[in-house]
Enzyme design. Sequence first.
Site, PDB file in Angstrom:
ATOM      1  N   GLU A 251       0.854  -1.196   0.000  1.00  0.00           N
ATOM      2  CA  GLU A 251       0.000   0.000   0.000  1.00  0.00           C
ATOM      3  C   GLU A 251       0.889   1.245   0.000  1.00  0.00           C
ATOM      4  O   GLU A 251       2.032   1.212   0.482  1.00  0.00           O
ATOM      5  CB  GLU A 251      -0.905  -0.118   1.237  1.00  0.00           C
ATOM      6  CG  GLU A 251      -1.867   0.974   1.558  1.00  0.00           C
ATOM      7  CD  GLU A 251      -2.835   1.428   0.501  1.00  0.00           C
ATOM      8  OE1 GLU A 251      -2.404   1.632  -0.647  1.00  0.00           O
ATOM      9  OE2 GLU A 251      -4.004   1.660   0.833  1.00  0.00           O
ATOM     10  N   ASP A 252       0.378   2.319  -0.559  1.00  0.00           N
ATOM     11  CA  ASP A 252       1.192   3.541  -0.611  1.00  0.00           C
ATOM     12  C   ASP A 252       1.375   4.178   0.759  1.00  0.00           C
ATOM     13  O   ASP A 252       2.484   4.531   1.157  1.00  0.00           O
ATOM     14  CB  ASP A 252       0.612   4.557  -1.618  1.00  0.00           C
ATOM     15  CG  ASP A 252      -0.871   4.865  -1.389  1.00  0.00           C
ATOM     16  OD1 ASP A 252      -1.465   4.343  -0.424  1.00  0.00           O
ATOM     17  OD2 ASP A 252      -1.440   5.632  -2.198  1.00  0.00           O
TER      18      ASP A 252
ATOM     19  N   ASP B 200      -2.673   5.736   6.777  1.00  0.00           N
ATOM     20  CA  ASP B 200      -3.094   7.022   7.331  1.00  0.00           C
ATOM     21  C   ASP B 200      -4.013   6.737   8.523  1.00  0.00           C
ATOM     22  O   ASP B 200      -3.528   6.404   9.604  1.00  0.00           O
ATOM     23  CB  ASP B 200      -3.793   7.803   6.210  1.00  0.00           C
ATOM     24  CG  ASP B 200      -4.138   9.229   6.578  1.00  0.00           C
ATOM     25  OD1 ASP B 200      -3.438   9.829   7.396  1.00  0.00           O
ATOM     26  OD2 ASP B 200      -5.132   9.761   6.030  1.00  0.00           O
TER      27      ASP B 200
ATOM     28  N   PHE C 277      -0.390  16.337   4.165  1.00  0.00           N
ATOM     29  CA  PHE C 277      -0.891  15.676   2.956  1.00  0.00           C
ATOM     30  C   PHE C 277       0.235  15.611   1.927  1.00  0.00           C
ATOM     31  O   PHE C 277       0.796  16.631   1.543  1.00  0.00           O
ATOM     32  CB  PHE C 277      -2.101  16.401   2.373  1.00  0.00           C
ATOM     33  CG  PHE C 277      -2.785  15.587   1.324  1.00  0.00           C
ATOM     34  CD1 PHE C 277      -3.687  14.586   1.688  1.00  0.00           C
ATOM     35  CD2 PHE C 277      -2.504  15.770  -0.017  1.00  0.00           C
ATOM     36  CE1 PHE C 277      -4.295  13.789   0.724  1.00  0.00           C
ATOM     37  CE2 PHE C 277      -3.111  14.983  -0.997  1.00  0.00           C
ATOM     38  CZ  PHE C 277      -4.009  13.988  -0.610  1.00  0.00           C
TER      39      PHE C 277
ATOM     40  N   ARG D 245       0.722  11.776  -9.153  1.00  0.00           N
ATOM     41  CA  ARG D 245       1.239  10.426  -8.925  1.00  0.00           C
ATOM     42  C   ARG D 245       2.621  10.258  -9.562  1.00  0.00           C
ATOM     43  O   ARG D 245       3.446   9.477  -9.103  1.00  0.00           O
ATOM     44  CB  ARG D 245       0.301   9.380  -9.536  1.00  0.00           C
ATOM     45  CG  ARG D 245      -1.060   9.283  -8.863  1.00  0.00           C
ATOM     46  CD  ARG D 245      -1.774   8.023  -9.338  1.00  0.00           C
ATOM     47  NE  ARG D 245      -3.199   8.048  -9.055  1.00  0.00           N
ATOM     48  CZ  ARG D 245      -3.754   7.686  -7.897  1.00  0.00           C
ATOM     49  NH1 ARG D 245      -3.007   7.291  -6.899  1.00  0.00           N
ATOM     50  NH2 ARG D 245      -5.058   7.715  -7.737  1.00  0.00           N
TER      51      ARG D 245
HETATM   52  P1  IMP Z   1      -6.500   5.450   5.337  1.00  0.00           P
HETATM   53  O1  IMP Z   1      -7.644   4.560   5.024  1.00  0.00           O
HETATM   54  O2  IMP Z   1      -6.911   6.694   6.043  1.00  0.00           O
HETATM   55  O3  IMP Z   1      -5.343   4.761   6.019  1.00  0.00           O
HETATM   56  O4  IMP Z   1      -5.983   6.053   3.982  1.00  0.00           O
HETATM   57  C1  IMP Z   1      -5.597   5.262   2.995  1.00  0.00           C
HETATM   58  C2  IMP Z   1      -5.657   5.931   1.658  1.00  0.00           C
HETATM   59  O5  IMP Z   1      -5.923   7.342   1.714  1.00  0.00           O
HETATM   60  C3  IMP Z   1      -4.299   5.801   1.038  1.00  0.00           C
HETATM   61  O6  IMP Z   1      -4.193   4.572   0.363  1.00  0.00           O
HETATM   62  C4  IMP Z   1      -4.267   6.982   0.122  1.00  0.00           C
HETATM   63  O7  IMP Z   1      -4.859   6.644  -1.106  1.00  0.00           O
HETATM   64  C5  IMP Z   1      -5.104   8.021   0.807  1.00  0.00           C
HETATM   65  N1  IMP Z   1      -4.234   8.961   1.541  1.00  0.00           N
HETATM   66  C6  IMP Z   1      -4.055   9.069   2.861  1.00  0.00           C
HETATM   67  N2  IMP Z   1      -3.182  10.026   3.178  1.00  0.00           N
HETATM   68  C7  IMP Z   1      -2.779  10.538   1.992  1.00  0.00           C
HETATM   69  C8  IMP Z   1      -1.848  11.587   1.635  1.00  0.00           C
HETATM   70  O8  IMP Z   1      -1.193  12.248   2.468  1.00  0.00           O
HETATM   71  N3  IMP Z   1      -1.713  11.828   0.310  1.00  0.00           N
HETATM   72  C9  IMP Z   1      -2.395  11.137  -0.651  1.00  0.00           C
HETATM   73  N4  IMP Z   1      -3.250  10.157  -0.363  1.00  0.00           N
HETATM   74  C10 IMP Z   1      -3.449   9.872   0.947  1.00  0.00           C
HETATM   75 MG    MG Z   2      -3.748   4.045  -1.701  1.00  0.00          MG
END
Ligand code: IMP
Ligand code: MG
Length: 198
Positions: free
Chosen positions: A111-112, A115, A164, A177
């Site tokens: 995963e990238d 968060d 962000f 991207r």
């Molecule tokens: P989570 O579900 O909050 O952990 O977020 C997961 C997804 O939100 C990641 O796979 C990203 O696609 C997006 N995301 C969260 N933080 C960022 C950020 O700082 N930049 C870009 N995408 C983010």
């Molecule tokens: Mg993602």
Amino acid sequence: MATKVKTIRSAHSRPGEKVKVLITRDRIHRRILEIAKQIRQDFPDEPLLLVGVLKGAVFFLSDLARGIPGEVSLDFIAVSSYGKDTKTSGQVRLTKDLDASIEGRTVIVVEDILDTGMTLQYLLRILEQRKPKRLRVAVLLDKPERRIAAVQADYVGFSIPNEFVVGFGLDYAERYRNLQGVGVLSLKAHDKAGKSEA
Ligand code: IMP
Ligand code: MG
């Protein structure tokens, strides 16, 4: 000597948007190779299945896969999380499933960014039900301050502050991207609306 903060302008940014370099491409590449080596050390004799979470993970996954020696296969899954602004709402939906069964296999979800953890929590729950032999998680970036769900990654490229970020697969409204490194995006208030796809 004063530290020079590099700003990426040029073709990537629109008016009102600014990206400040946080992690350079070279550092990212070096770190990914370390993680790749670590993964193979942890599973010396096993075929590995890397499951990339579209679209953000594709750059990380392609470097990671090439850094791991031995038998490696790839599959992809896609989710969407909805939210106004640059924050995720916590509502996650599967938009593309895997091509093949993961039963009995050693799976590493790639995963990238981790968060709030809502996306990974959802994915791990789905994948666990399919009875993999092992299920591990590799993320390029971790924002531990933002965590809501109790999820941890087994492999983390970089822990970053609560900002962000874009680049190296991460988007803002589908853009950025293709930046070579990772940078912090800042927006003027009136430009903030947008939907971000995982
Ligand atoms: P989570 O579900 O909050 O952990 O977020 C997961 C997804 O939100 C990641 O796979 C990203 O696609 C997006 N995301 C969260 N933080 C960022 C950020 O700082 N930049 C870009 N995408 C983010
Ligand atoms: Mg993602």
